[in-house]
Write an enzyme that holds these catalytic residues in place. Structure first.
Site, PDB file in Angstrom:
ATOM      1  N   GLU A   1      36.244  89.106  18.478  1.00 48.30           N
ATOM      2  CA  GLU A   1      34.968  89.704  18.068  1.00 48.30           C
ATOM      3  C   GLU A   1      34.610  89.348  16.626  1.00 48.30           C
ATOM      4  OE1 GLU A   1      35.400  93.910  19.063  1.00 48.30           O
ATOM      5  OE2 GLU A   1      34.713  93.494  21.100  1.00 48.30           O
TER       6      GLU A   1
ATOM      7  N   ASP B   1      38.104  97.198  28.218  1.00 47.01           N
ATOM      8  CA  ASP B   1      37.960  97.875  26.924  1.00 47.01           C
ATOM      9  C   ASP B   1      37.817  99.385  27.094  1.00 47.01           C
ATOM     10  OD1 ASP B   1      37.667  98.235  24.240  1.00 47.01           O
ATOM     11  OD2 ASP B   1      35.578  97.603  24.143  1.00 47.01           O
TER      12      ASP B   1
ATOM     13  N   GLU C   1      34.935 106.612  22.921  1.00 48.52           N
ATOM     14  CA  GLU C   1      33.827 105.655  22.795  1.00 48.52           C
ATOM     15  C   GLU C   1      33.063 105.498  24.103  1.00 48.52           C
ATOM     16  OE1 GLU C   1      35.220 101.772  21.646  1.00 48.52           O
ATOM     17  OE2 GLU C   1      33.278 100.821  21.989  1.00 48.52           O
TER      18      GLU C   1
END
Ligand code: GCV
Length: 702
Positions: free
Chosen positions: A302, A376, A404
């Site tokens: 990333e 993820d 998240e």
């Protein structure tokens, strides 16, 4: 104290308002008959607390016994009456050696709690080979009181099954927290090293009570400034506050630091000047923090710099850093969370493809840190195929404690069940019974801790920090038992309350799966901040950040074909697992759409066609949340008004948002399947365009 009548629950005393700061270490007064029993079992405290860790054990005991039993137990150096509580090691209390107790081995951090007779007096002994084991034992003893267990004839022995039990803070130096929903970072870098916030000690107490023995202070999306001398002094001050509690400090590493703060022109791990820079940096860190744990690294992922920028492998990069910390006993935790924008291959396959060939090429003090699933931290993922695939590399499991992808702080989702599911997943790597738990040497949890008074953003999110720590210590523990302890310590021992709240917690994560991503769907969240549904989202920076990449819904069906006829990600698992996941008839329905593209008309175990089942699951998820809200309406009055009201408000938010998730996803998938809403289930409240038009420019944590 106020007394309140609650329908069906008899007269109950209500404690005064609480803000949640005390976590599960509340030590509120014990009721009769337990109070008298405990008081007569604990009449004197035999302790010689020379080390900071034993001093911490002593002060915790005195705080706990004062709060729980209203007594101040004098500390003495020898047993002189019945009810002696003997706390120490054979070094601190030499008479313990004569008892020849069998103990967990030195260095294991284990402890024993035993009933005994010493000099004709009844005694309770909390002992270990190391001081930190004694501290852990003290927290265990206090837990017995907090959960109203008997102190008679105790024969307890505990050794952690996993050596490294670590929190990962995704905290930035400006105090913002990536994917944090509990305020600012608790690390106040600006005021460090001179001001030590008392919170650091309470943080250490909470972690030590669970056996967490390491913490990474900084974000994996790292900032080279954290390795500057002035910031190292700040980290050293935090390390000093945590040290008595057996917690060592780690820092994240920005691979390009030799360029960004070192004045070099390269960060190539093969360059002698780069190696030397890191060696000097390690020596500098260990001068300030002698028990520094080591580095955590996100590289070539990333957008983070890494060894591949110089044509080197992950092993080359990790080994170079490992060589720098090895002389001091440090380790490098190298993250396996990598996937490339350029590569058209299924994102779920990329970490395995990258790291599997490197098995055996890492130095001994490198640990490969692998997320629980291959994408993820989704509400549900199958276990990551690297577990079991790297027999010559020590592996750490990384889970997210912060939510998240599970509704941030306002959705109640108890993650003990998620952690338990992954720890017990059978990789078959060494035949049946090769669970993830048996293959790991460490567990890392991405912290949900911030500056909010209640630490985690919501009272129930404290349970996820708690369950993480307890399962890291003992991955074989039951998430239901852990929830039970947590509820008793955090709220009340009232049997009805405990039963109903634990039941609600145990259902809560599956409810989130159902109202967000049922049947193996994944990554349907909004782009960037990940708040709310956006299953229609296409475009943006990269395909594998878009929901359409993952759900692949079309007129015929839905799901990502990862079987042999598709991306063949199933081939990354050991034979029996690959065979099960790859077979449409044998794959567990929880993973159906993760591994297969399935026709809308496909007949499910329930007998319903897939489309109907999907709508049914979405609706069921919402219904469970409504039940949770009602449960709290019933039992919430048993806790103080401040916490009761916050939980109630958040459950109302969750109910509203669960419905939003359900309606938006059903409306969108219906626009593709063109099938009717199954009879008896409600249509979405609004047309699809309504949901598409919603926007949240200031959603937190981004
Ligand atoms: C710290 C996901 C999150 C990122 C996070 C990343 C990681 O992509 O959305 O915020 O970055 O995982 O684990 O490195």
């Amino acid at each position: 104290m106020v007394v309140l009548w609650v329908a069906g629950l008899a007269l109950v005393p209500i404690a005064s308002a609480e803000d949640g700061y005390d976590l599960w270490l509340r030590y509120r007064p014990v009721e009769q008959p337990f109070a008298d029993r405990y008081r007569s079992a604990l009449t004197q405290l035999v302790i010689r607390s020379e080390s900071p860790t034993l001093q911490a054990a002593r002060s915790e005991l005195q705080r706990g016994l004062h709060g729980l039993l209203g007594i101040t137990v004098a500390a003495v150096e020898g047993v002189s009456q019945d009810g002696a509580l003997v706390v120490g090691t054979r070094r601190s209390l030499p008479f313990l050696a004569e008892l020849k107790l069998s103990l967990p081995p030195p260095g294991s951090q284990g402890y024993a709690i035993r009933s005994a007779t010493i000099g004709g007096h009844s005694a309770l002994i909390v002992t270990a080979e190391d001081d930190v084991g004694v501290l852990y034992g003290v927290f265990h003893l206090l837990r017995l009181l907090q959960t109203r267990q008997s102190l008679d004839r105790l024969e307890l022995q505990q050794t952690p099954a996993v050596q490294r039990r670590v929190l990962n803070h995704w905290d930035n130096l400006d105090r913002s927290v990536e994917r944090g929903y509990a305020g600012q970072s608790i690390w106040d870098w600006h005021k460090l090293p001179d001001a030590i916030d008392p919170r650091y000690v309470d943080y250490a107490r909470a972690n030590a009570s669970l056996g967490i023995n390491g913490t990474v202070l900084t974000n994996v999306n790292s900032n080279a400034v954290s390795l500057r001398p002035d910031y190292l002094e700040k980290a050293a001050a935090v390390a000093g506050a945590l040290r008595p509690y057996g917690i060592s400090v780690f820092l994240t590493v920005r691979f390009a630091a030799p360029i960004e703060i070192g004045g070099l022109s390269t960060a190539d791990p093969a360059d002698p000047a780069v190696k030397q820079w890191w060696q000097k940096k390690a020596a500098e860190i260990y001068r300030l923090i002698p028990d520094f744990g080591g580095f955590l690294v996100k590289a070539n992922s990333e957008g983070q710099p890494g060894p591949q920028d110089y044509g080197r492998s992950h092993a080359d990069g990790a080994n170079m850093l490992a060589a720098a910390v090895a002389p001091f006993g440090g380790v490098v935790m190298w993250r396996a969370f990598v996937y490339s924008n350029e590569r058209p291959d299924d994102r779920a396959k990329q970490a395995y493809s990258e790291f599997k060939p490197l098995d055996g090429r890492f130095s001994d003090n490198v640990l490969l840190q692998v997320k629980n699933g291959p994408i993820d931290f989704q509400p549900r993922e199958p276990f990551h195929p690297l577990f079991g695939a790297m027999p010559r590399t020590p592996l750490m499991l990384e889970v997210q404690i912060t939510k998240e992808y599970l509704g941030f702080a306002t959705h109640l989702a108890y993650l003990g069940t998620l952690y338990e599911e992954v720890l017990r997943a059978d990789t078959y790597a060494r035949g049946p019974g090769s669970t993830v738990a048996k293959l790991i040497t460490g567990i890392a949890g991405v912290a949900n801790i911030g500056s909010d008074r209640n630490w985690s953003g919501s009272h129930f999110d404290q349970a996820n920090w708690y369950a993480f720590g307890r399962l890291a210590w003992n991955p074989a523990a039951s998430s239901a038992d852990i929830a039970r302890d947590w509820v008793r310590m955090t709220f009340t021992n009232d049997a009805t309350f405990v039963a109903r709240v634990v039941d609600m917690m145990m259902k809560s994560r599956q409810a989130v799966v159902d109202y967000m991503t049922p049947l193996g769907l994944h990554h349907l969240m909004a782009e960037g901040h990940h708040y709310g549904p956006q299953p229609w989202f296409d475009g943006g920076k990269r395909a594998d950040w878009t929901p359409v990449y993952f759900h692949r819904a079309d007129a015929q069906g839905i799901g990502f074909d990862r079987s042999a006829s598709g991306s063949n990600a199933v081939a990354q698992y050991a034979g029996p697992v690959a065979a099960q996941f790859g077979d449409l008839r044998r794959v567990p329905e929880d993973y159906l759409l993760w591994f297969h593209h399935v026709p809308w008309s496909y007949r499910m175990h329930s007998g319903r066609p897939l489309w109907d089942e999907l709508v049914y699951r979405y609706t069921h998820g919402v219904d469970v949340v409504s039940e949770m809200r009602k449960t709290w309406d019933d039992v919430g009055p048993l806790v103080d008004a401040e916490r009761r009201d916050q939980v109630a408000a958040f459950l109302r938010i969750q109910e509203k948002e669960a419905k939003w998730w359900r309606d938006a996803c059903v409306a969108y998938f219906q626009s593709i399947s063109q099938r009717p809403i199954p009879s008896g289930l409600p249509p979405p409240e609004h047309p699809l365009d309504y949901y598409k038009a919603l926007s949240f420019p200031y959603a937190p944590g981004n």
